[in-house]
Design a protein around this motif. Structure first.
Motif, PDB file in Angstrom:
ATOM      1  N   ASP A 129      48.411  68.914  53.147  1.00 58.75           N
ATOM      2  CA  ASP A 129      49.522  68.068  53.138  1.00 58.75           C
ATOM      3  C   ASP A 129      49.807  67.898  51.965  1.00 58.75           C
ATOM      4  O   ASP A 129      49.539  66.670  51.425  1.00 58.75           O
ATOM      5  CB  ASP A 129      49.325  66.773  54.313  1.00 58.75           C
ATOM      6  N   LEU A 130      50.374  68.515  51.314  1.00 65.96           N
ATOM      7  CA  LEU A 130      50.734  68.292  49.792  1.00 65.96           C
ATOM      8  C   LEU A 130      52.293  68.738  49.306  1.00 65.96           C
ATOM      9  O   LEU A 130      53.068  69.249  50.231  1.00 65.96           O
ATOM     10  CB  LEU A 130      49.963  69.408  48.940  1.00 65.96           C
ATOM     11  N   ASP A 131      52.926  67.967  48.542  1.00 70.46           N
ATOM     12  CA  ASP A 131      54.181  68.256  47.890  1.00 70.46           C
ATOM     13  C   ASP A 131      54.340  69.442  47.261  1.00 70.46           C
ATOM     14  O   ASP A 131      54.136  69.403  46.214  1.00 70.46           O
ATOM     15  CB  ASP A 131      54.820  66.754  47.376  1.00 70.46           C
ATOM     16  N   LEU A 132      54.576  70.573  47.874  1.00 73.97           N
ATOM     17  CA  LEU A 132      54.687  71.933  47.256  1.00 73.97           C
ATOM     18  C   LEU A 132      55.813  71.971  46.316  1.00 73.97           C
ATOM     19  O   LEU A 132      55.913  72.897  45.679  1.00 73.97           O
ATOM     20  CB  LEU A 132      54.775  72.909  48.363  1.00 73.97           C
ATOM     21  N   SER A 133      57.075  71.107  46.435  1.00 70.37           N
ATOM     22  CA  SER A 133      58.019  70.976  45.361  1.00 70.37           C
ATOM     23  C   SER A 133      57.585  70.196  44.294  1.00 70.37           C
ATOM     24  O   SER A 133      58.510  70.282  43.327  1.00 70.37           O
ATOM     25  CB  SER A 133      59.236  70.606  46.172  1.00 70.37           C
ATOM     26  N   SER A 134      56.494  69.508  44.131  1.00 71.41           N
ATOM     27  CA  SER A 134      56.167  68.871  42.889  1.00 71.41           C
ATOM     28  C   SER A 134      55.826  69.776  41.667  1.00 71.41           C
ATOM     29  O   SER A 134      55.652  70.918  41.833  1.00 71.41           O
ATOM     30  CB  SER A 134      55.055  67.971  43.105  1.00 71.41           C
ATOM     31  N   PRO A 135      56.065  69.181  40.576  1.00 72.35           N
ATOM     32  CA  PRO A 135      55.786  70.130  39.234  1.00 72.35           C
ATOM     33  C   PRO A 135      54.333  70.630  39.244  1.00 72.35           C
ATOM     34  O   PRO A 135      54.262  71.763  39.001  1.00 72.35           O
ATOM     35  CB  PRO A 135      55.730  68.847  38.202  1.00 72.35           C
ATOM     36  N   LEU A 136      53.374  70.091  39.998  1.00 69.48           N
ATOM     37  CA  LEU A 136      51.960  70.554  39.896  1.00 69.48           C
ATOM     38  C   LEU A 136      51.885  72.059  40.618  1.00 69.48           C
ATOM     39  O   LEU A 136      51.419  73.012  40.342  1.00 69.48           O
ATOM     40  CB  LEU A 136      51.269  69.808  40.690  1.00 69.48           C
ATOM     41  N   PHE A 137      53.058  72.295  41.519  1.00 71.59           N
ATOM     42  CA  PHE A 137      53.042  73.412  42.188  1.00 71.59           C
ATOM     43  C   PHE A 137      54.400  74.416  41.755  1.00 71.59           C
ATOM     44  O   PHE A 137      54.358  75.403  41.764  1.00 71.59           O
ATOM     45  CB  PHE A 137      53.066  73.335  43.579  1.00 71.59           C
ATOM     46  N   ALA A 138      55.426  73.724  41.347  1.00 78.83           N
ATOM     47  CA  ALA A 138      56.474  74.300  40.744  1.00 78.83           C
ATOM     48  C   ALA A 138      56.457  74.752  39.532  1.00 78.83           C
ATOM     49  O   ALA A 138      57.366  75.781  39.049  1.00 78.83           O
ATOM     50  CB  ALA A 138      57.741  73.502  41.139  1.00 78.83           C
ATOM     51  N   GLU A 139      55.804  74.024  38.486  1.00 79.70           N
ATOM     52  CA  GLU A 139      56.045  74.128  37.092  1.00 79.70           C
ATOM     53  C   GLU A 139      54.657  74.563  36.344  1.00 79.70           C
ATOM     54  O   GLU A 139      54.631  74.344  35.220  1.00 79.70           O
ATOM     55  CB  GLU A 139      56.813  72.949  36.514  1.00 79.70           C
ATOM     56  N   ALA A 160      51.737  77.242  51.242  1.00 84.49           N
ATOM     57  CA  ALA A 160      51.113  76.945  49.984  1.00 84.49           C
ATOM     58  C   ALA A 160      51.346  78.252  48.998  1.00 84.49           C
ATOM     59  O   ALA A 160      51.748  78.128  47.956  1.00 84.49           O
ATOM     60  CB  ALA A 160      49.825  76.385  49.997  1.00 84.49           C
ATOM     61  N   GLU A 161      50.890  79.240  49.480  1.00 81.79           N
ATOM     62  CA  GLU A 161      51.004  80.524  48.970  1.00 81.79           C
ATOM     63  C   GLU A 161      52.460  81.089  48.694  1.00 81.79           C
ATOM     64  O   GLU A 161      52.474  81.498  47.782  1.00 81.79           O
ATOM     65  CB  GLU A 161      50.213  81.721  50.034  1.00 81.79           C
ATOM     66  N   LYS A 162      53.362  80.724  49.401  1.00 82.31           N
ATOM     67  CA  LYS A 162      54.838  80.901  49.297  1.00 82.31           C
ATOM     68  C   LYS A 162      55.329  80.340  47.976  1.00 82.31           C
ATOM     69  O   LYS A 162      56.161  80.507  47.140  1.00 82.31           O
ATOM     70  CB  LYS A 162      55.534  80.634  50.530  1.00 82.31           C
ATOM     71  N   ALA A 163      54.711  79.146  47.935  1.00 80.59           N
ATOM     72  CA  ALA A 163      55.164  78.019  46.755  1.00 80.59           C
ATOM     73  C   ALA A 163      54.446  78.499  45.580  1.00 80.59           C
ATOM     74  O   ALA A 163      54.894  77.893  44.579  1.00 80.59           O
ATOM     75  CB  ALA A 163      54.839  76.753  46.958  1.00 80.59           C
ATOM     76  N   GLY A 164      53.646  79.490  45.342  1.00 76.25           N
ATOM     77  CA  GLY A 164      52.930  79.906  44.299  1.00 76.25           C
ATOM     78  C   GLY A 164      51.545  79.361  44.180  1.00 76.25           C
ATOM     79  O   GLY A 164      50.773  79.958  42.843  1.00 76.25           O
ATOM     80  N   ALA A 165      51.070  78.708  44.970  1.00 76.31           N
ATOM     81  CA  ALA A 165      49.533  78.343  44.758  1.00 76.31           C
ATOM     82  C   ALA A 165      48.682  79.219  45.163  1.00 76.31           C
ATOM     83  O   ALA A 165      48.984  80.260  46.008  1.00 76.31           O
ATOM     84  CB  ALA A 165      49.296  77.066  45.589  1.00 76.31           C
ATOM     85  N   ARG A 166      47.436  79.272  44.585  1.00 78.24           N
ATOM     86  CA  ARG A 166      46.300  80.155  45.178  1.00 78.24           C
ATOM     87  C   ARG A 166      45.286  79.387  46.022  1.00 78.24           C
ATOM     88  O   ARG A 166      44.940  78.337  45.721  1.00 78.24           O
ATOM     89  CB  ARG A 166      45.688  80.681  43.975  1.00 78.24           C
ATOM     90  N   VAL A 167      45.342  79.859  47.477  1.00 80.34           N
ATOM     91  CA  VAL A 167      44.610  79.175  48.314  1.00 80.34           C
ATOM     92  C   VAL A 167      43.176  79.830  48.089  1.00 80.34           C
ATOM     93  O   VAL A 167      42.919  81.065  48.406  1.00 80.34           O
ATOM     94  CB  VAL A 167      44.980  79.143  49.475  1.00 80.34           C
ATOM     95  N   VAL A 168      42.039  78.968  48.265  1.00 82.29           N
ATOM     96  CA  VAL A 168      40.875  79.501  48.220  1.00 82.29           C
ATOM     97  C   VAL A 168      39.834  78.652  49.147  1.00 82.29           C
ATOM     98  O   VAL A 168      39.744  77.574  49.250  1.00 82.29           O
ATOM     99  CB  VAL A 168      40.161  78.984  46.814  1.00 82.29           C
ATOM    100  N   ILE A 169      39.329  79.381  49.939  1.00 84.83           N
ATOM    101  CA  ILE A 169      38.456  79.077  51.013  1.00 84.83           C
ATOM    102  C   ILE A 169      37.197  78.869  50.674  1.00 84.83           C
ATOM    103  O   ILE A 169      36.490  79.587  50.108  1.00 84.83           O
ATOM    104  CB  ILE A 169      38.541  80.102  52.342  1.00 84.83           C
ATOM    105  N   ALA A 170      36.625  77.466  50.898  1.00 84.67           N
ATOM    106  CA  ALA A 170      35.526  76.990  50.370  1.00 84.67           C
ATOM    107  C   ALA A 170      34.845  76.184  51.354  1.00 84.67           C
ATOM    108  O   ALA A 170      34.096  75.104  51.019  1.00 84.67           O
ATOM    109  CB  ALA A 170      35.383  76.280  48.964  1.00 84.67           C
ATOM    110  N   GLY A 171      34.901  76.526  52.739  1.00 85.39           N
ATOM    111  CA  GLY A 171      34.060  75.906  53.722  1.00 85.39           C
ATOM    112  C   GLY A 171      34.442  76.743  54.867  1.00 85.39           C
ATOM    113  O   GLY A 171      35.308  77.285  55.329  1.00 85.39           O
ATOM    114  N   GLY A 172      33.512  76.700  56.027  1.00 85.73           N
ATOM    115  CA  GLY A 172      33.450  77.277  57.331  1.00 85.73           C
ATOM    116  C   GLY A 172      34.346  76.442  58.138  1.00 85.73           C
ATOM    117  O   GLY A 172      34.798  77.001  59.273  1.00 85.73           O
ATOM    118  N   GLY A 173      34.597  75.039  58.002  1.00 86.39           N
ATOM    119  CA  GLY A 173      35.434  74.411  58.927  1.00 86.39           C
ATOM    120  C   GLY A 173      36.592  73.771  58.363  1.00 86.39           C
ATOM    121  O   GLY A 173      37.307  74.645  57.750  1.00 86.39           O
ATOM    122  N   VAL A 174      37.158  72.611  58.600  1.00 90.74           N
ATOM    123  CA  VAL A 174      38.179  72.004  58.038  1.00 90.74           C
ATOM    124  C   VAL A 174      38.233  71.921  56.806  1.00 90.74           C
ATOM    125  O   VAL A 174      39.099  72.186  56.229  1.00 90.74           O
ATOM    126  CB  VAL A 174      38.814  70.713  59.002  1.00 90.74           C
TER     127      VAL A 174
END
Length: 261
Positions: A129-139, A160-174
């Protein structure tokens, strides 16, 4: 007046005295340890936090009111030494996180170390639940990472991936599992790890026994109230003993550095 109380000579800035420590001096003081095994680079997880004298890690919802100019210089230095900066999603929202900046003072050092021009920011989030339009993801100059669990919402991962972020899975659950988080980042080539919290995330690292070093700035302030400590969550069964490496002082702030025993 700045003062130096070295515990080990190799971690101390060269010239104690008046004025500011240069970034070169601070980079030498806070250099990551070299691997002690023949297996090549190994991950080293460092935390950087600030606390008041009465234990508050924030005031009015953020850490800046209890910080200082010297604290921010060390904050910037620790970032520039790191491959990646790990931060919890709630801290991203509260502190208004932006991408790490390229710093001319550190450009040659980062190139020589084989690092990207600026460290990547890695956001730990179960819900995404992140603001994917914020500079952290957009710039960002380096793509922002999102660390999450295998059961994270697929639609949020896709967004998130469409916004340019790289998603890394680091857990088997939530959510993430701290040991898997460290290993996942190491597999991406990130071995110089820095976490800036928040307290709940740091508490998870402490409880899992994966924290190698704590850089704690002690602010000469009292706030009272019910602010969080630097590490939150369930207590550990046996307190972990750390070894004091060095202490710097400027304008009443103490900048301590502890490593695992």
């Amino acid at each position: 007046m700045r003062r130096l109380f070295p515990v080990t000579e190799e971690t101390a800035p060269n010239t104690p005295g008046d004025g500011e420590w240069s970034f070169t001096e601070l980079a030498a003081a806070y250099a990551y340890p070299e691997p002690t095994t023949g297996a090549g680079p190994v991950p080293w997880l460092r935390a950087n936090m600030v606390s008041t004298l009465d234990g508050a890690a924030q005031h009015d919802g953020g850490s800046r009111p209890i910080s200082s100019a010297a604290d921010m210089r060390i904050f910037g230095t620790l970032r520039q030494l790191a491959d990646v900066v790990i931060v919890g999603a709630e801290t991203v929202r509260q502190e208004g996180y932006r991408p790490a900046r390229e710093r001319p003072d550190f450009a040659r050092m980062r190139r020589a170390a084989g690092q990207t021009p600026a460290p990547a920011i890695a956001v730990v989030s179960a819900s995404l639940d992140l603001d994917l339009s914020s500079p952290l993801f957009a710039e960002p100059s380096v793509p922002t990472l999102i660390l999450t669990g295998a059961a994270a919402p697929p639609d949020r991962i896709a967004a998130a991936e469409k916004a340019g972020a790289r998603v890394v899975i680091a857990g088997g659950g939530v959510g993430v599992e701290p040991a898997r988080l460290v290993q996942a980042l190491a597999e991406l080539g990130h071995t110089r790890l820095l976490t800036e919290g928040g307290p709940r995330l740091l508490g998870q690292f402490v409880a899992a026994g994966v924290l190698d070093e704590l850089c704690l700035a002690v602010s000469p302030m009292l706030t009272a109230g019910d602010a969080q400590r630097v590490a939150g969550g369930p207590s550990v069964a046996v307190p972990q003993r750390l070894v004091l490496v060095s202490v710097l002082e400027e304008e009443g702030f103490l900048f301590t550095r502890y490593r695992r025993a």
